[in-house]
Design an enzyme around this catalytic site. Structure first.
Site, PDB file in Angstrom:
ATOM      1  N   THR A   1     -78.120  24.646  -7.027  1.00  0.00           N
ATOM      2  CA  THR A   1     -77.463  24.563  -8.343  1.00  0.00           C
ATOM      3  C   THR A   1     -78.208  23.528  -9.191  1.00  0.00           C
ATOM      4  OG1 THR A   1     -75.852  22.806  -7.851  1.00  0.00           O
ATOM      5  CG2 THR A   1     -75.216  25.043  -7.256  1.00  0.00           C
ATOM      6  N   GLY A   2     -78.107  23.678 -10.501  1.00  0.00           N
ATOM      7  CA  GLY A   2     -78.817  22.744 -11.399  1.00  0.00           C
ATOM      8  C   GLY A   2     -80.318  22.857 -11.221  1.00  0.00           C
ATOM      9  N   ALA A   3     -80.787  24.131 -11.080  1.00  0.00           N
ATOM     10  CA  ALA A   3     -82.208  24.338 -10.771  1.00  0.00           C
ATOM     11  C   ALA A   3     -83.078  24.354 -12.028  1.00  0.00           C
ATOM     12  CB  ALA A   3     -82.367  25.660 -10.017  1.00  0.00           C
ATOM     13  N   SER A   4     -82.448  24.311 -13.213  1.00  0.00           N
ATOM     14  CA  SER A   4     -83.239  24.524 -14.438  1.00  0.00           C
ATOM     15  C   SER A   4     -84.140  23.357 -14.828  1.00  0.00           C
ATOM     16  CB  SER A   4     -82.298  24.849 -15.605  1.00  0.00           C
ATOM     17  OG  SER A   4     -81.460  23.748 -15.840  1.00  0.00           O
TER      18      SER A   4
ATOM     19  N   GLY B   1     -85.299  18.799 -13.989  1.00  0.00           N
ATOM     20  CA  GLY B   1     -85.140  17.540 -13.259  1.00  0.00           C
ATOM     21  C   GLY B   1     -85.253  17.672 -11.751  1.00  0.00           C
TER      22      GLY B   1
ATOM     23  N   GLY C   1     -83.416  19.281  -9.588  1.00  0.00           N
ATOM     24  CA  GLY C   1     -83.217  20.633  -9.044  1.00  0.00           C
ATOM     25  C   GLY C   1     -84.487  21.463  -9.076  1.00  0.00           C
TER      26      GLY C   1
ATOM     27  N   SER D   1     -75.409   9.816  -5.395  1.00  0.00           N
ATOM     28  CA  SER D   1     -76.138   8.767  -6.122  1.00  0.00           C
ATOM     29  C   SER D   1     -75.833   7.405  -5.520  1.00  0.00           C
ATOM     30  CB  SER D   1     -75.690   8.798  -7.580  1.00  0.00           C
ATOM     31  OG  SER D   1     -76.113   7.644  -8.246  1.00  0.00           O
TER      32      SER D   1
ATOM     33  N   TYR E   1     -68.882   8.913 -13.796  1.00  0.00           N
ATOM     34  CA  TYR E   1     -70.036   9.357 -13.001  1.00  0.00           C
ATOM     35  C   TYR E   1     -69.979   8.734 -11.605  1.00  0.00           C
ATOM     36  CZ  TYR E   1     -74.932  10.207 -11.713  1.00  0.00           C
ATOM     37  OH  TYR E   1     -76.083  10.611 -11.058  1.00  0.00           O
TER      38      TYR E   1
HETATM   39  N1  LIG Z   1     -82.010  11.271 -12.586  1.00  0.00           N
HETATM   40  C1  LIG Z   1     -81.610  10.345 -11.740  1.00  0.00           C
HETATM   41  O1  LIG Z   1     -82.099   9.199 -11.778  1.00  0.00           O
HETATM   42  C2  LIG Z   1     -80.606  10.672 -10.692  1.00  0.00           C
HETATM   43  C3  LIG Z   1     -79.943  11.890 -10.643  1.00  0.00           C
HETATM   44  N2  LIG Z   1     -79.024  12.123  -9.667  1.00  0.00           N
HETATM   45  C4  LIG Z   1     -78.327  13.405  -9.573  1.00  0.00           C
HETATM   46  O2  LIG Z   1     -79.278  14.443  -9.517  1.00  0.00           O
HETATM   47  C5  LIG Z   1     -78.689  15.652  -9.997  1.00  0.00           C
HETATM   48  C6  LIG Z   1     -79.656  16.297 -10.962  1.00  0.00           C
HETATM   49  O3  LIG Z   1     -79.777  15.455 -12.100  1.00  0.00           O
HETATM   50  P1  LIG Z   1     -81.119  15.343 -12.949  1.00  0.00           P
HETATM   51  O4  LIG Z   1     -82.082  16.358 -12.502  1.00  0.00           O
HETATM   52  O5  LIG Z   1     -81.521  13.941 -12.998  1.00  0.00           O
HETATM   53  O6  LIG Z   1     -80.538  15.683 -14.392  1.00  0.00           O
HETATM   54  P2  LIG Z   1     -80.875  16.876 -15.404  1.00  0.00           P
HETATM   55  O7  LIG Z   1     -79.956  16.652 -16.561  1.00  0.00           O
HETATM   56  O8  LIG Z   1     -82.313  16.988 -15.630  1.00  0.00           O
HETATM   57  O9  LIG Z   1     -80.418  18.171 -14.582  1.00  0.00           O
HETATM   58  C7  LIG Z   1     -79.097  18.473 -14.381  1.00  0.00           C
HETATM   59  C8  LIG Z   1     -79.012  19.913 -13.914  1.00  0.00           C
HETATM   60  O10 LIG Z   1     -77.636  20.250 -13.758  1.00  0.00           O
HETATM   61  C9  LIG Z   1     -77.364  21.382 -14.554  1.00  0.00           C
HETATM   62  N3  LIG Z   1     -76.014  21.399 -15.064  1.00  0.00           N
HETATM   63  C10 LIG Z   1     -75.394  20.467 -15.798  1.00  0.00           C
HETATM   64  N4  LIG Z   1     -74.162  20.874 -16.102  1.00  0.00           N
HETATM   65  C11 LIG Z   1     -74.000  22.100 -15.553  1.00  0.00           C
HETATM   66  C12 LIG Z   1     -72.970  23.040 -15.533  1.00  0.00           C
HETATM   67  N5  LIG Z   1     -71.812  22.842 -16.166  1.00  0.00           N
HETATM   68  N6  LIG Z   1     -73.147  24.188 -14.864  1.00  0.00           N
HETATM   69  C13 LIG Z   1     -74.312  24.450 -14.242  1.00  0.00           C
HETATM   70  N7  LIG Z   1     -75.337  23.608 -14.238  1.00  0.00           N
HETATM   71  C14 LIG Z   1     -75.188  22.445 -14.889  1.00  0.00           C
HETATM   72  C15 LIG Z   1     -78.356  21.316 -15.705  1.00  0.00           C
HETATM   73  O11 LIG Z   1     -78.463  22.575 -16.320  1.00  0.00           O
HETATM   74  P3  LIG Z   1     -78.790  22.734 -17.887  1.00  0.00           P
HETATM   75  O12 LIG Z   1     -80.295  22.798 -17.954  1.00  0.00           O
HETATM   76  O13 LIG Z   1     -78.133  24.012 -18.251  1.00  0.00           O
HETATM   77  O14 LIG Z   1     -78.230  21.553 -18.601  1.00  0.00           O
HETATM   78  C16 LIG Z   1     -79.597  20.876 -14.951  1.00  0.00           C
HETATM   79  O15 LIG Z   1     -80.189  21.946 -14.300  1.00  0.00           O
HETATM   80  C17 LIG Z   1     -77.362  15.271 -10.610  1.00  0.00           C
HETATM   81  O16 LIG Z   1     -76.318  15.576  -9.709  1.00  0.00           O
HETATM   82  C18 LIG Z   1     -77.472  13.770 -10.783  1.00  0.00           C
HETATM   83  O17 LIG Z   1     -76.228  13.142 -10.760  1.00  0.00           O
HETATM   84  C19 LIG Z   1     -78.749  11.203  -8.701  1.00  0.00           C
HETATM   85  C20 LIG Z   1     -79.364   9.989  -8.698  1.00  0.00           C
HETATM   86  C21 LIG Z   1     -80.325   9.620  -9.699  1.00  0.00           C
HETATM   87  C1  LIG Z   2     -85.841  -2.163 -16.343  1.00  0.00           C
HETATM   88  C2  LIG Z   2     -84.706  -2.704 -17.112  1.00  0.00           C
HETATM   89  C3  LIG Z   2     -85.100  -3.987 -17.776  1.00  0.00           C
HETATM   90  C4  LIG Z   2     -84.128  -1.771 -18.151  1.00  0.00           C
HETATM   91  C5  LIG Z   2     -83.470  -0.477 -17.652  1.00  0.00           C
HETATM   92  C6  LIG Z   2     -81.994  -0.625 -17.676  1.00  0.00           C
HETATM   93  C7  LIG Z   2     -81.110   0.590 -17.352  1.00  0.00           C
HETATM   94  C8  LIG Z   2     -81.127   1.564 -18.503  1.00  0.00           C
HETATM   95  C9  LIG Z   2     -81.444   1.262 -16.012  1.00  0.00           C
HETATM   96  C10 LIG Z   2     -81.561   0.259 -14.875  1.00  0.00           C
HETATM   97  C11 LIG Z   2     -81.083   0.966 -13.616  1.00  0.00           C
HETATM   98  C12 LIG Z   2     -80.931   2.405 -14.027  1.00  0.00           C
HETATM   99  C13 LIG Z   2     -80.172   3.351 -13.164  1.00  0.00           C
HETATM  100  C14 LIG Z   2     -79.925   3.077 -11.868  1.00  0.00           C
HETATM  101  C15 LIG Z   2     -79.284   3.994 -10.950  1.00  0.00           C
HETATM  102  C16 LIG Z   2     -79.304   5.460 -11.417  1.00  0.00           C
HETATM  103  C17 LIG Z   2     -78.385   6.301 -10.527  1.00  0.00           C
HETATM  104  C18 LIG Z   2     -78.943   6.347  -9.118  1.00  0.00           C
HETATM  105  C19 LIG Z   2     -78.066   7.628 -11.071  1.00  0.00           C
HETATM  106  O1  LIG Z   2     -77.532   8.453 -10.338  1.00  0.00           O
HETATM  107  C20 LIG Z   2     -78.239   7.972 -12.496  1.00  0.00           C
HETATM  108  C21 LIG Z   2     -79.089   7.037 -13.321  1.00  0.00           C
HETATM  109  C22 LIG Z   2     -78.936   5.565 -12.891  1.00  0.00           C
HETATM  110  C23 LIG Z   2     -77.514   5.118 -13.152  1.00  0.00           C
HETATM  111  C24 LIG Z   2     -79.946   4.709 -13.720  1.00  0.00           C
HETATM  112  C25 LIG Z   2     -79.615   4.666 -15.203  1.00  0.00           C
HETATM  113  C26 LIG Z   2     -80.442   3.708 -16.041  1.00  0.00           C
HETATM  114  C27 LIG Z   2     -80.422   2.291 -15.452  1.00  0.00           C
HETATM  115  C28 LIG Z   2     -79.003   1.733 -15.557  1.00  0.00           C
END
Ligand SMILES: NC(=O)C1=CN([C@@H]2O[C@H](COP(=O)(O)OP(=O)(O)OC[C@H]3O[C@@H](n4cnc5c(N)ncnc54)[C@H](OP(=O)(O)O)[C@@H]3O)[C@@H](O)[C@H]2O)C=CC1
Ligand SMILES: CC(C)CCC[C@@H](C)[C@H]1CC[C@H]2C3=CC[C@H]4[C@H](C)C(=O)CC[C@]4(C)[C@H]3CC[C@]12C
Length: 313
Positions: free
Chosen positions: A8-11, A13, A15, A171, A193
């Site tokens: 899921t969420g393959a579009s 990031g 995924g 996360s 979140y």
């Molecule tokens: N980026 C990070 O630093 C971190 C991310 N994560 C987790 O990784 C996962 C992927 O996030 P990330 O790739 O970063 O974020 P993105 O926003 O790049 O990707 C999110 C994905 O989820 C899909 N999505 C969101 N809402 C829905 C919905 N209602 N139905 C179906 N698909 C949906 C998006 O699809 P669409 O293109 O349609 O929006 C997209 O494919 C998340 O669960 C996030 O919490 C965990 C730790 C750190």
């Molecule tokens: C380098 C610093 C001086 C400035 C960056 C500050 C913040 C914007 C970011 C610092 C840490 C970041 C995060 C940490 C954990 C991520 C978590 C694992 C996740 O699931 C989603 C994103 C994070 C919350 C992310 C978000 C930005 C920071 C808070």
């Protein structure tokens, strides 16, 4: 028969990167990508096929924030497949993120800076809202939608010859203090979140309790801080680029010396002798709370699916 993998969420990031990686590891899998709509599904399929032209990639449309869409997708998957070997429950949202720069600045001056930058503890809040099903959107998309999907796919996941696996993208931001059983959708707080990811950890724990005997295993992963649409909604791209050197320093400090071997290749797996390449960490999860939460999820499932009887088998 080839292994069937649903993501899921393959579009984009994490995924999309995951899909590419899975095909690099094993080009024979059947990859089913779940995206929100047909356009996204097809564009994602084309992107994957551009790098893996021989791959078997199918698509399914699912909006995890809509119960009707989840039930339709599950019905479609039940018709198409006899079993699912791996389901990556990865889609997720963090709407209206807000960074508390005062707390961030304060944290940078304390000894807890590494912890703060890797977990975002105390520096991030979000504003949530209700979705079309009357559920808190973050809870519904990140956790409950996936939970319903798993429940609806139970017949494809349980009782197979080989065990099936669920892998949730959780996360390091998951925190017990952001979660409460009395407000498990996090309607009252500003850390939806974090709460949804803690709920994910609890759910994975309890699913193991309930389903291991039927050959279904669940685990959670955290990909670390990844530059994706999610992070670009927190800070603009140019700022992340400026901050990159600092992030690299943080990353370097977090590494153990043996991880700095430039000749090492890191596989996220376990060797035959039980050595793990990726450090496992014990989750801060209490099994009793997990069980109580599971009961609440089942109650909510019953209430919310009532009006979709026609979409249930
Ligand atoms: N980026 C990070 O630093 C971190 C991310 N994560 C987790 O990784 C996962 C992927 O996030 P990330 O790739 O970063 O974020 P993105 O926003 O790049 O990707 C999110 C994905 O989820 C899909 N999505 C969101 N809402 C829905 C919905 N209602 N139905 C179906 N698909 C949906 C998006 O699809 P669409 O293109 O349609 O929006 C997209 O494919 C998340 O669960 C996030 O919490 C965990 C730790 C750190
Ligand atoms: C380098 C610093 C001086 C400035 C960056 C500050 C913040 C914007 C970011 C610092 C840490 C970041 C995060 C940490 C954990 C991520 C978590 C694992 C996740 O699931 C989603 C994103 C994070 C919350 C992310 C978000 C930005 C920071 C808070």
């Amino acid at each position: 028969m080839e292994r069937v993998v649903l993501v899921t969420g393959a579009s984009g990031g994490v995924g999309l990167a995951l899909c590419q990686r899975l095909l690099e590891e094993d080009g024979r899998i059947h990859l089913c990508i779940a995206c929100r709509n047909v356009q996204k599904s097809e564009a994602t399929r084309d992107l994957i096929l551009a790098t893996h032209p021989a791959a078997q990639v199918s698509t399914v449309e699912v909006d995890l924030g809509s119960l009707a869409s989840i039930l339709r997708a599950a019905r479609e998957l039940r018709c198409r497949f006899q079993r699912l070997d791996f389901v990556y429950l990865n889609a997720g949202i963090m709407p209206n993120p807000h960074v508390n720069f005062k707390a961030l600045w304060h944290g940078l001056l304390t000894g807890k800076v590494l912890h703060m930058l890797t977990t975002a503890e105390g520096i991030m809040t979000q504003t949530d809202r209700l979705n079309g099903d009357g559920l808190q959107e973050v809870f519904a998309t990140n956790l409950f939608g996936h939970f319903i999907l798993v429940r609806q796919l139970q017949s494809l996941l349980c009782g197979n010859e080989k065990p099936s696996r669920l892998i949730w993208t959780s996360s390091s931001n998951a925190r017990e203090s952001a979660f409460s059983l009395s407000d498990y959708q996090h309607a009252k707080g500003q850390e939806s979140y974090s709460s949804s990811k803690y709920a994910t950890d609890l759910t994975s724990v309890v699913l193991n309790r309930k389903f291991n005997t039927q050959g279904l295993y669940s685990s959670v992963v955290c990909p670390g801080l990844v530059m994706s649409n999610m992070t670009y909604r927190i800070l603009p791209v140019f700022l992340w680029k400026l901050l990159m050197p600092i992030m690299w320093l943080v990353w370097l400090f977090k590494q153990k010396p043996e991880y700095l071997d430039s000749l090492a290749k890191y596989h996220s797996c376990t060797s035959g002798l039980g050595k793990c390449y990726v450090e496992p960490r014990k989750m801060d999860v209490d099994e009793d709370t997990a069980e109580k939460f599971y009961q609440k999820l089942l109650e909510l499932e019953e209430q919310t699916l009532e009006k979709y009887r026609d979409l249930l088998d």
